[in-house]
Every structure is written in structure tokens, then in C-alpha cells.
Design a protein around this motif. Structure first.
Motif, short mmCIF file in Angstrom:
data_model
loop_
_atom_site.label_atom_id
_atom_site.label_comp_id
_atom_site.label_asym_id
_atom_site.label_seq_id
_atom_site.Cartn_x
_atom_site.Cartn_y
_atom_site.Cartn_z
N SER A 291 0.82 -1.23 0.00
CA SER A 291 0.00 0.00 0.00
C SER A 291 0.85 1.27 0.00
O SER A 291 0.67 2.16 0.84
CB SER A 291 -0.94 0.02 1.21
OG SER A 291 -1.77 -1.10 1.27
N ASN B 147 -0.93 -3.79 -3.50
CA ASN B 147 -1.94 -2.88 -2.97
C ASN B 147 -3.32 -3.48 -3.13
O ASN B 147 -3.52 -4.46 -3.85
CB ASN B 147 -1.86 -1.52 -3.68
CG ASN B 147 -2.23 -1.60 -5.15
OD1 ASN B 147 -1.52 -2.24 -5.92
ND2 ASN B 147 -3.32 -0.98 -5.54
N THR C 296 -0.82 4.12 -7.58
CA THR C 296 0.15 3.01 -7.45
C THR C 296 0.55 2.51 -8.82
O THR C 296 1.74 2.25 -9.08
CB THR C 296 -0.45 1.87 -6.61
OG1 THR C 296 -0.86 2.38 -5.34
CG2 THR C 296 0.56 0.77 -6.40
#
Length: 217
Positions: free
Chosen positions: A131, A153, A165
């Protein structure tokens, strides 16, 4: 698991140290989420990452950043926390100077710190970023990213949106000589609440085992 106190830049740092019997076992350090939002070394993701590495034969250290738990000092915008992480790695290496493999794993804020540590310590052979908050922090220092690793994630992360991301991973993919693997856990939020924790940890262990097998051939 022994509690340890070791010297940091602003006084003592509190950690949990889990050694293997093998003198040359690989080592791993695990970094916790944001201190000002309740992040500690006993966060569930951090705790599970710690044991995941231990189960794979790593000697593992997780610790509280300055100002958290029994660690001295106070929050320092990530600058001091990076120094704390470097001190923790120094401590871990001093106890395991026969180790040939060194990994860093971080969750959320800890993933950001871990990637910065990666840039400063060429002996780190692999990383796990869980994350990573690419929407909140600048990751452009990863140029070039010095070693291969896994970014994982949750597809339903509302704290660090998956699109950010993906953008981060795409930038890392453009670099030669390293491989950044990206896994997204369907339905998982930022903290990998049940039932998503076990699949995330399985993904991490599968990745690390594969990498370690490749390096020992």
C-alpha cells in the motif's frame, strides 16, 4: 520474541527481534505506517509481514519509529524516520554479519521510508512495498530503483488510490536491470482487513521464495 532496545539518532528505539538458528540466515527489516495516524510496529500488516519473513527462514526486526511506544524522540516528517530505519538496519546487520541477503518491507508510510532506505543502502537485495501512498508522497527519488521488488496494494484502497500506485509502478518499469512486480488484491482496502490479509501474505511469501530460489541456483 525478544524485545530489544537499540540506539537510534534521537535516543533509544524499541523493537522486536526474531533470530534464526542459522548464522548466515537472510535478514529483513519491517517498517510500520504513519506514527501520527496510529501506526506502530504492532500494526496487523506489519506483524504479519514480520512472521511471513520469519517463516521463510529470515532473521527479522521490526521496530517503532521515534516517538512511538518506548522509542525516544518525536515525529520528524519522514526525515528522522529514515535515519531511524538506517540505525535499525545497522543494528540488524551488526548481529548478523554472515548474512548474504537483506530485504526491506514497509507498509503505507513505512513503504515510503523503505524505498528511501533502498536508495541509500546498496546491500538491500529486495523490497516489499505494501500500500505505498504514491498520492501523498513523492517517490521520484527512485531513479533508478536499485533492486527488484514487489509492490502490492488493494484494489479498493481509498487511502492510497490504486491508480496512483499503477502510475508509480509504470515509472519503475521503465528502468533497466530491475524487475518490479505489481500485484493488486481484489476487494482489499488499504489495511487488508479480513478476508484479504492471508491472500496478501501468500503473495508476498510466493514472491520472496521465488526470488530466493533464483539467487541460490
Amino acid at each position: 520474541m525478544p524485545e530489544v532496545i537499540f540506539p537510534g539518532p534521537e535516543g533509544r528505539l524499541e523493537g522486536r527481534y526474531h533470530p534464526q538458528k542459522q548464522r548466515d540466515a537472510p535478514i529483513a527489516i519491517v517498517l510500520h505506517p504513519h506514527p501520527q495516524f496510529g501506526g506502530t510496529m504492532n500494526n496487523k500488516v506489519v506483524y504479519n509481514l514480520h512472521y511471513a519473513f520469519y517463516q521463510m527462514g529470515f532473521t527479522v526486526l521490526r521496530f517503532n519509529f521515534r516517538g512511538v511506544g518506548r522509542s525516544q524522540g518525536e515525529y520528524d516528517q519522514g526525515i528522522g524516520e529514515l535515519s531511524d530505519a538506517a540505525s535499525a538496519l545497522d543494528y540488524l546487520q551488526s548481529m548478523n554479519n554472515n548474512s548474504k541477503h537483506c530485504w526491506v518491507a514497509g507498509f503505507s508510510f513505512g513503504a515510503w521510508i523503505g524505498m528511501q532506505l533502498l536508495m541509500r543502502r546498496p546491500e538491500i537485495t529486495g523490497f516489499i512495498s505494501v500500500s505505498p501512498p504514491a498520492n501523498m508522497y513523492d517517490f521520484s527519488f527512485l531513479a533508478p530503483c536499485p533492486s527488484s521488488g514487489l509492490v502490492i496494494n488493494g484494489a479498493a484502497d481509498r487511502v492510497a488510490p490504486p491508480a496512483d500506485t499503477v502510475t508509480l509502478v509504470n515509472k519503475l518499469h521503465e528502468q533497466k536491470g530491475i524487475t518490479v512486480t505489481h500485484e493488486e488484491t481484489p476487494g482489499a482496502g488499504h489495511f487488508f482487513e479480513e478476508p484479504h490479509m492471508d491472500p496478501m501474505i501468500d503473495t508476498v511469501q510466493n514472491y520472496v521464495r521465488r526470488r530466493m530460489t533464483e539467487t541460490t541456483r
